[in-house]
Write a protein that holds these residues in place. Structure first.
Motif, PDB file in Angstrom:
ATOM      1  N   GLY A 321      -4.601  -6.681  -1.937  1.00 10.70           N
ATOM      2  CA  GLY A 321      -5.097  -5.398  -2.414  1.00 10.70           C
ATOM      3  C   GLY A 321      -4.801  -5.323  -3.895  1.00 10.70           C
ATOM      4  O   GLY A 321      -4.763  -6.342  -4.589  1.00 10.70           O
ATOM      5  N   TYR A 322      -4.567  -4.106  -4.383  1.00 11.51           N
ATOM      6  CA  TYR A 322      -4.252  -3.897  -5.795  1.00 11.51           C
ATOM      7  C   TYR A 322      -2.868  -3.261  -5.911  1.00 11.51           C
ATOM      8  O   TYR A 322      -2.421  -2.509  -5.037  1.00 11.51           O
ATOM      9  N   GLU A 323      -2.192  -3.573  -7.013  1.00 12.55           N
ATOM     10  CA  GLU A 323      -0.884  -2.952  -7.256  1.00 12.55           C
ATOM     11  C   GLU A 323      -0.986  -1.431  -7.299  1.00 12.55           C
ATOM     12  O   GLU A 323      -0.041  -0.727  -6.990  1.00 12.55           O
ATOM     13  N   SER A 324      -2.153  -0.925  -7.688  1.00 12.18           N
ATOM     14  CA  SER A 324      -2.351   0.521  -7.805  1.00 12.18           C
ATOM     15  C   SER A 324      -2.685   1.203  -6.480  1.00 12.18           C
ATOM     16  O   SER A 324      -2.828   2.423  -6.430  1.00 12.18           O
ATOM     17  N   ASP A 325      -2.813   0.433  -5.393  1.00  3.85           N
ATOM     18  CA  ASP A 325      -3.169   1.010  -4.096  1.00  3.85           C
ATOM     19  C   ASP A 325      -2.115   2.007  -3.628  1.00  3.85           C
ATOM     20  O   ASP A 325      -0.901   1.779  -3.776  1.00  3.85           O
ATOM     21  N   SER A 326      -2.577   3.065  -2.990  1.00  5.04           N
ATOM     22  CA  SER A 326      -1.659   4.006  -2.345  1.00  5.04           C
ATOM     23  C   SER A 326      -1.103   3.364  -1.077  1.00  5.04           C
ATOM     24  O   SER A 326      -1.716   2.437  -0.517  1.00  5.04           O
ATOM     25  N   PRO A 327       0.041   3.828  -0.581  1.00  5.61           N
ATOM     26  CA  PRO A 327       0.570   3.303   0.683  1.00  5.61           C
ATOM     27  C   PRO A 327      -0.434   3.449   1.829  1.00  5.61           C
ATOM     28  O   PRO A 327      -0.513   2.587   2.704  1.00  5.61           O
ATOM     29  N   GLU A 328      -1.213   4.532   1.809  1.00  5.82           N
ATOM     30  CA  GLU A 328      -2.194   4.771   2.869  1.00  5.82           C
ATOM     31  C   GLU A 328      -3.297   3.707   2.841  1.00  5.82           C
ATOM     32  O   GLU A 328      -3.737   3.225   3.886  1.00  5.82           O
ATOM     33  N   LEU A 329      -3.745   3.322   1.630  1.00  2.00           N
ATOM     34  CA  LEU A 329      -4.789   2.314   1.523  1.00  2.00           C
ATOM     35  C   LEU A 329      -4.265   0.930   1.909  1.00  2.00           C
ATOM     36  O   LEU A 329      -4.970   0.161   2.580  1.00  2.00           O
ATOM     37  N   ILE A 330      -3.046   0.625   1.519  1.00  2.00           N
ATOM     38  CA  ILE A 330      -2.443  -0.647   1.945  1.00  2.00           C
ATOM     39  C   ILE A 330      -2.381  -0.708   3.463  1.00  2.00           C
ATOM     40  O   ILE A 330      -2.667  -1.746   4.075  1.00  2.00           O
TER      41      ILE A 330
END
Length: 406
Positions: A321-330
């Motif tokens: 994913g991306y480092e900027s992802d929210s915990p919910e998106l991860i």
């Protein structure tokens, strides 16, 4: 071998089963003018970080050297040929061969060996030995937006030219400059030739027939908006499709779905979708020769296919994913990773069917595969085409030096 007169509309079964053809591929494809995926920069963030990976069947090491430069070496000591690295990943100051303890710096130079001047003045390396001539074999390396590729060729075009503008745009759609973050890795062997795995994801319409999970939950159906893009050489391509998540309108699909009534997900988080990109809920890119770059719903993964003899391949899945992802998106990405991998709800179908194709090809070595769906070897705006597979084999037969029968 002579190719059938129909050209890329036919594929001889020999290309999946013959050891001589397989060996030829290692030299004509993987050790030639190709950019081969080797990893993500986030996997080697710090000086001395390394991962083991491969180019074709050749084991290589991706490492970050003391000048912060990415290097790729053949994993072979230049003394007697032993592998110098056995860990999958780690951090080192030197690479030291376990056989005779030749040591190599992070830039590949030979920096040490025991008993170079012998013992008590006896033996040792000859006076003409020059350590500067025995560094690790290095590959040409390029990186784009956190994704690393390597080549045995130092005369190859840039990666951007290699993909071409159409495919590059879809590459940049996901790898857009944001820092990537690895969230998991899997690896497994499939009893099928490596090309069967690559061509499988160039085939848009098998997904709605073979993968009942996709069909049942409206993720990939043959009546949904789909585009097939193929580069000018035919070697790399992308399939982009947009899920409706709605009941089928076409009677054919209603009948298929009726046979699966009663199936539902206890945990619907498995397919919950958060819009991230301008268009398409799924994009499956194949980068010549053996990288499958997948975006399906919110799952992002690099699927690296290692040739493992004519009748086997090893798939390494790097979910990210991306480092900027929210915990919910991860969490969404991790849930959806269950669709893929060695026992995924979707990929397990491919693993079994490709093994069946391999058995069929071996049993009938003089047979051919028939690729007649759609027209040409280029783009299409529908799912009922095999144009991307034909493009792949048009390029394959050219660089392998196979002429049509006359």
């Amino acid at each position: 071998m002579k190719w059938p007169i129909e050209g890329p509309r036919r594929v001889p079964s020999e290309v999946y089963t013959d050891r001589e053809i397989y060996n030829r591929e290692q030299n004509y494809i993987f050790k030639s003018r190709t950019w081969n995926y080797v990893g993500l920069t986030t996997e080697v963030k710090d000086i001395g970080d390394f991962i083991q990976t491969f180019v074709g069947e050749v084991p290589v090491i991706l490492v970050r050297d003391r000048r912060n430069k990415l290097r790729v070496f053949v994993n072979r000591c230049t003394h007697r040929g032993a592998q110098i690295c056995h860990q999958e990943r780690g951090n080192v100051k030197l690479f030291t061969c376990p056989y005779h303890e030749w040591s190599f710096n992070l830039d590949g130079t030979l920096v040490g060996m025991p008993f170079r001047r012998g013992i008590d003045g006896k033996g040792g390396m000859s006076p003409c030995f020059d350590s500067t001539e025995h560094g690790l074999e290095q590959l040409n390396v390029t990186e784009r937006h956190g994704v690393v590729f390597a080549s045995f060729s130092f005369e190859i075009e840039s990666f951007e030219e290699y993909l071409g503008p159409g495919i590059l745009a879809y590459f940049d759609r996901v790898c857009n400059g944001k820092t990537l973050r690895v969230i998991g890795k899997m690896q497994h062997r499939v009893h099928a030739n490596w090309k069967l795995q690559v061509e499988n994801v160039k085939d848009p319409f098998h997904a709605a027939l073979l993968h009942s999970f996709f069909l049942t939950f409206g993720i990939w159906r043959s009546d949904q908006e789909t585009h097939v893009k193929v580069d000018k050489h035919g070697r790399s391509s992308v399939l982009v499709s947009t899920a409706t998540f709605k009941p089928a309108q076409n009677d054919q699909f209603k009948e298929q779905l009726n046979s699966q009534n009663g199936f539902s997900l206890n945990d619907k988080r498995l397919i919950e979708y958060q819009s991230e990109y301008e268009h398409g809920t799924g994009a499956v890119m194949t980068i010549w020769p053996n990288l499958i770059f997948l975006q399906q719903l919110n799952c992002l993964v690099m699927r690296h296919v290692k040739p493992d003899g004519p009748d086997s391949c090893i798939k390494t899945w790097t979910f990210f994913g991306y480092e900027s992802d929210s915990p919910e998106l991860i969490q969404k990405r991790l849930y959806q990773a269950n669709l893929f991998g060695p026992s995924g709800l979707v990929t397990i179908d491919d693993n079994e069917i490709l093994a069946m194709v391999q058995i069929g090809s071996a049993a009938s070595p003089n047979s051919v595969a028939v690729l007649e769906a759609g027209n040409g070897e280029g783009d299409a705006d529908h799912m009922m085409t095999e144009s991307a597979i034909r493009g792949f084999y048009k390029y394959y037969k050219k660089i392998m030096g196979y002429e049509d029968n006359e």
